[in-house]
Motif scaffolding. Structure first.
Motif, PDB file in Angstrom:
ATOM      1  N   ILE A  30      55.363  49.516  35.074  1.00 47.25           N
ATOM      2  CA  ILE A  30      54.416  48.785  34.247  1.00 47.25           C
ATOM      3  C   ILE A  30      53.467  49.775  33.570  1.00 47.25           C
ATOM      4  N   GLU A  31      53.424  49.701  32.245  1.00 45.52           N
ATOM      5  CA  GLU A  31      52.476  50.525  31.489  1.00 45.52           C
ATOM      6  C   GLU A  31      51.211  49.699  31.258  1.00 45.52           C
ATOM      7  N   VAL A  32      50.071  50.258  31.627  1.00 44.90           N
ATOM      8  CA  VAL A  32      48.806  49.533  31.534  1.00 44.90           C
ATOM      9  C   VAL A  32      47.928  50.147  30.454  1.00 44.90           C
ATOM     10  N   LEU A  33      47.458  49.302  29.558  1.00 51.22           N
ATOM     11  CA  LEU A  33      46.481  49.723  28.561  1.00 51.22           C
ATOM     12  C   LEU A  33      45.163  49.033  28.901  1.00 51.22           C
ATOM     13  N   GLN A  34      44.221  49.824  29.387  1.00 49.04           N
ATOM     14  CA  GLN A  34      42.907  49.294  29.766  1.00 49.04           C
ATOM     15  C   GLN A  34      41.986  49.283  28.549  1.00 49.04           C
ATOM     16  N   LEU A  35      41.519  48.112  28.181  1.00 51.55           N
ATOM     17  CA  LEU A  35      40.565  48.019  27.082  1.00 51.55           C
ATOM     18  C   LEU A  35      39.245  48.674  27.486  1.00 51.55           C
ATOM     19  N   GLY A  36      38.576  49.256  26.508  1.00 50.66           N
ATOM     20  CA  GLY A  36      37.280  49.879  26.762  1.00 50.66           C
ATOM     21  C   GLY A  36      36.159  49.058  26.164  1.00 50.66           C
ATOM     22  N   GLY A  37      34.938  49.340  26.584  1.00 52.72           N
ATOM     23  CA  GLY A  37      33.803  48.614  26.033  1.00 52.72           C
ATOM     24  C   GLY A  37      32.669  48.506  27.023  1.00 52.72           C
ATOM     25  N   ILE A  38      31.857  47.471  26.838  1.00 51.30           N
ATOM     26  CA  ILE A  38      30.696  47.245  27.694  1.00 51.30           C
ATOM     27  C   ILE A  38      31.158  46.596  28.996  1.00 51.30           C
ATOM     28  N   LEU A  39      30.779  47.180  30.112  1.00 52.89           N
ATOM     29  CA  LEU A  39      31.216  46.670  31.408  1.00 52.89           C
ATOM     30  C   LEU A  39      30.366  45.467  31.814  1.00 52.89           C
ATOM     31  N   ARG A  40      31.042  44.337  32.030  1.00 53.21           N
ATOM     32  CA  ARG A  40      30.374  43.145  32.545  1.00 53.21           C
ATOM     33  C   ARG A  40      30.530  43.155  34.063  1.00 53.21           C
ATOM     34  N   LYS A  41      29.438  43.425  34.761  1.00 54.45           N
ATOM     35  CA  LYS A  41      29.507  43.685  36.194  1.00 54.45           C
ATOM     36  C   LYS A  41      29.934  42.466  37.002  1.00 54.45           C
ATOM     37  N   THR A  42      29.520  41.263  36.580  1.00 57.44           N
ATOM     38  CA  THR A  42      29.846  40.079  37.379  1.00 57.44           C
ATOM     39  C   THR A  42      31.331  39.774  37.395  1.00 57.44           C
ATOM     40  N   SER A  43      32.067  40.254  36.379  1.00 56.25           N
ATOM     41  CA  SER A  43      33.508  39.989  36.335  1.00 56.25           C
ATOM     42  C   SER A  43      34.352  41.254  36.454  1.00 56.25           C
ATOM     43  N   SER A  44      33.690  42.421  36.570  1.00 57.14           N
ATOM     44  CA  SER A  44      34.402  43.709  36.611  1.00 57.14           C
ATOM     45  C   SER A  44      35.382  43.836  35.447  1.00 57.14           C
ATOM     46  N   ALA A 100      41.518  43.486  30.040  1.00 58.31           N
ATOM     47  CA  ALA A 100      40.085  43.768  30.016  1.00 58.31           C
ATOM     48  C   ALA A 100      39.542  43.950  31.426  1.00 58.31           C
ATOM     49  N   SER A 101      40.346  43.610  32.426  1.00 56.77           N
ATOM     50  CA  SER A 101      39.887  43.589  33.815  1.00 56.77           C
ATOM     51  C   SER A 101      40.162  44.912  34.519  1.00 56.77           C
ATOM     52  N   LEU A 102      39.122  45.507  35.085  1.00 58.11           N
ATOM     53  CA  LEU A 102      39.310  46.735  35.853  1.00 58.11           C
ATOM     54  C   LEU A 102      40.135  46.465  37.101  1.00 58.11           C
TER      55      LEU A 102
END
Length: 253
Positions: free
Chosen positions: A136-150, A122-124
């Protein structure tokens, strides 16, 4: 025993053990629960302790949200050691989830020479760190960006996790409390973390010692869901024993 003597004994035990509960106190001091609660309330009003559900602690149990760039500077050496210890638990061909937070980012920075590793995150910042690793294959979850935790939260990220089963989850938290369990400052992030737990065979919590005895706004889960905790030497022996009594493997770096 006078009330003054009782208060002194309570404070001495609290400094020795880090936290206390009402049941053990009233049994040992042979007074009523009401009396113990009144004692704890008085000592809290004097600024000598913090009351918790069913007991008391020396440290403020409530944590606050901080920007990720500020949190990176806190306990950075300890987080690096925790990340290195966690990286040794990752095997070739693993499919893992790395949640969000500065301690799991320290893990990402320590992952080296792993073959055919799949990482869901979940982390950018974690995703950007792992992009440098060719195997390493990375799957980035999508959704609402929480700015304080990137990092991302929300129902879209949760729905994606329903399609996967991973070997390990590496989870960062804002609080670890023996009664409240694992927590974070964001209710939406807590819900996403629960979905990560459901999608994983093993739950490994990465936390520096300042998080123990703390509570965030959003509860993630009880400690019965945790297989292992990796932390630093600042954790008290009493807390380690309490966790091990719950069947949790504790690694202190």
């Amino acid at each position: 025993m006078t009330s003054t003597e009782r208060h002194q004994l309570i404070l001495e035990k609290l400094h020795q053990e880090g936290d206390l509960n009402v049941i053990s106190l009233y049994k040992e001091l042979r007074v009523s629960r009401v009396t113990i609660r009144k004692d704890l309330k008085l000592l809290e009003e004097k600024g000598l302790l913090f009351r918790t559900h069913g007991g008391a602690t020396l440290k403020n149990p409530y944590t606050i949200d901080r920007p990720v760039n500020e949190k990176e500077k806190l306990q950075s050496g300890e987080k690096s050691k925790i990340g290195a210890a966690a990286a040794r638990l990752i095997d070739d061909n693993d499919s893992i989830i790395i949640a969000s937070g500065t301690t799991v980012l320290a893990l990402a920075k320590k992952i080296q020479n792993k073959k055919n590793l799949t990482v869901i995150t979940a982390s950018l910042n974690v995703a950007l760190e792992l992009l440098q690793q060719p195997d390493i294959e990375v799957l980035q979850l999508g959704g609402i960006l929480r700015k304080t935790s990137s990092s991302v939260t929300g129902p879209y990220a949760q729905s994606i996790l329903a399609d996967f089963s991973c070997t390990k989850l590496f989870l960062g938290v804002d609080g670890i409390d023996l009664e409240f369990g694992l927590s974070t400052t964001s209710a939406m992030e807590a819900h996403l973390n629960r979905q990560m737990i459901e999608a994983s065979q093993k739950v490994i919590v990465l936390s520096d010692s300042t998080k123990f005895g703390k509570r965030g706004f959003g509860k993630i889960c009880g400690l019965d869901k945790v297989d292992r905790i990796i932390t630093d030497a600042g954790i008290s022996e009493h807390f380690v024993k309490q966790l091990e009594n719950l069947g949790i493997e504790v690694t202190v770096v």
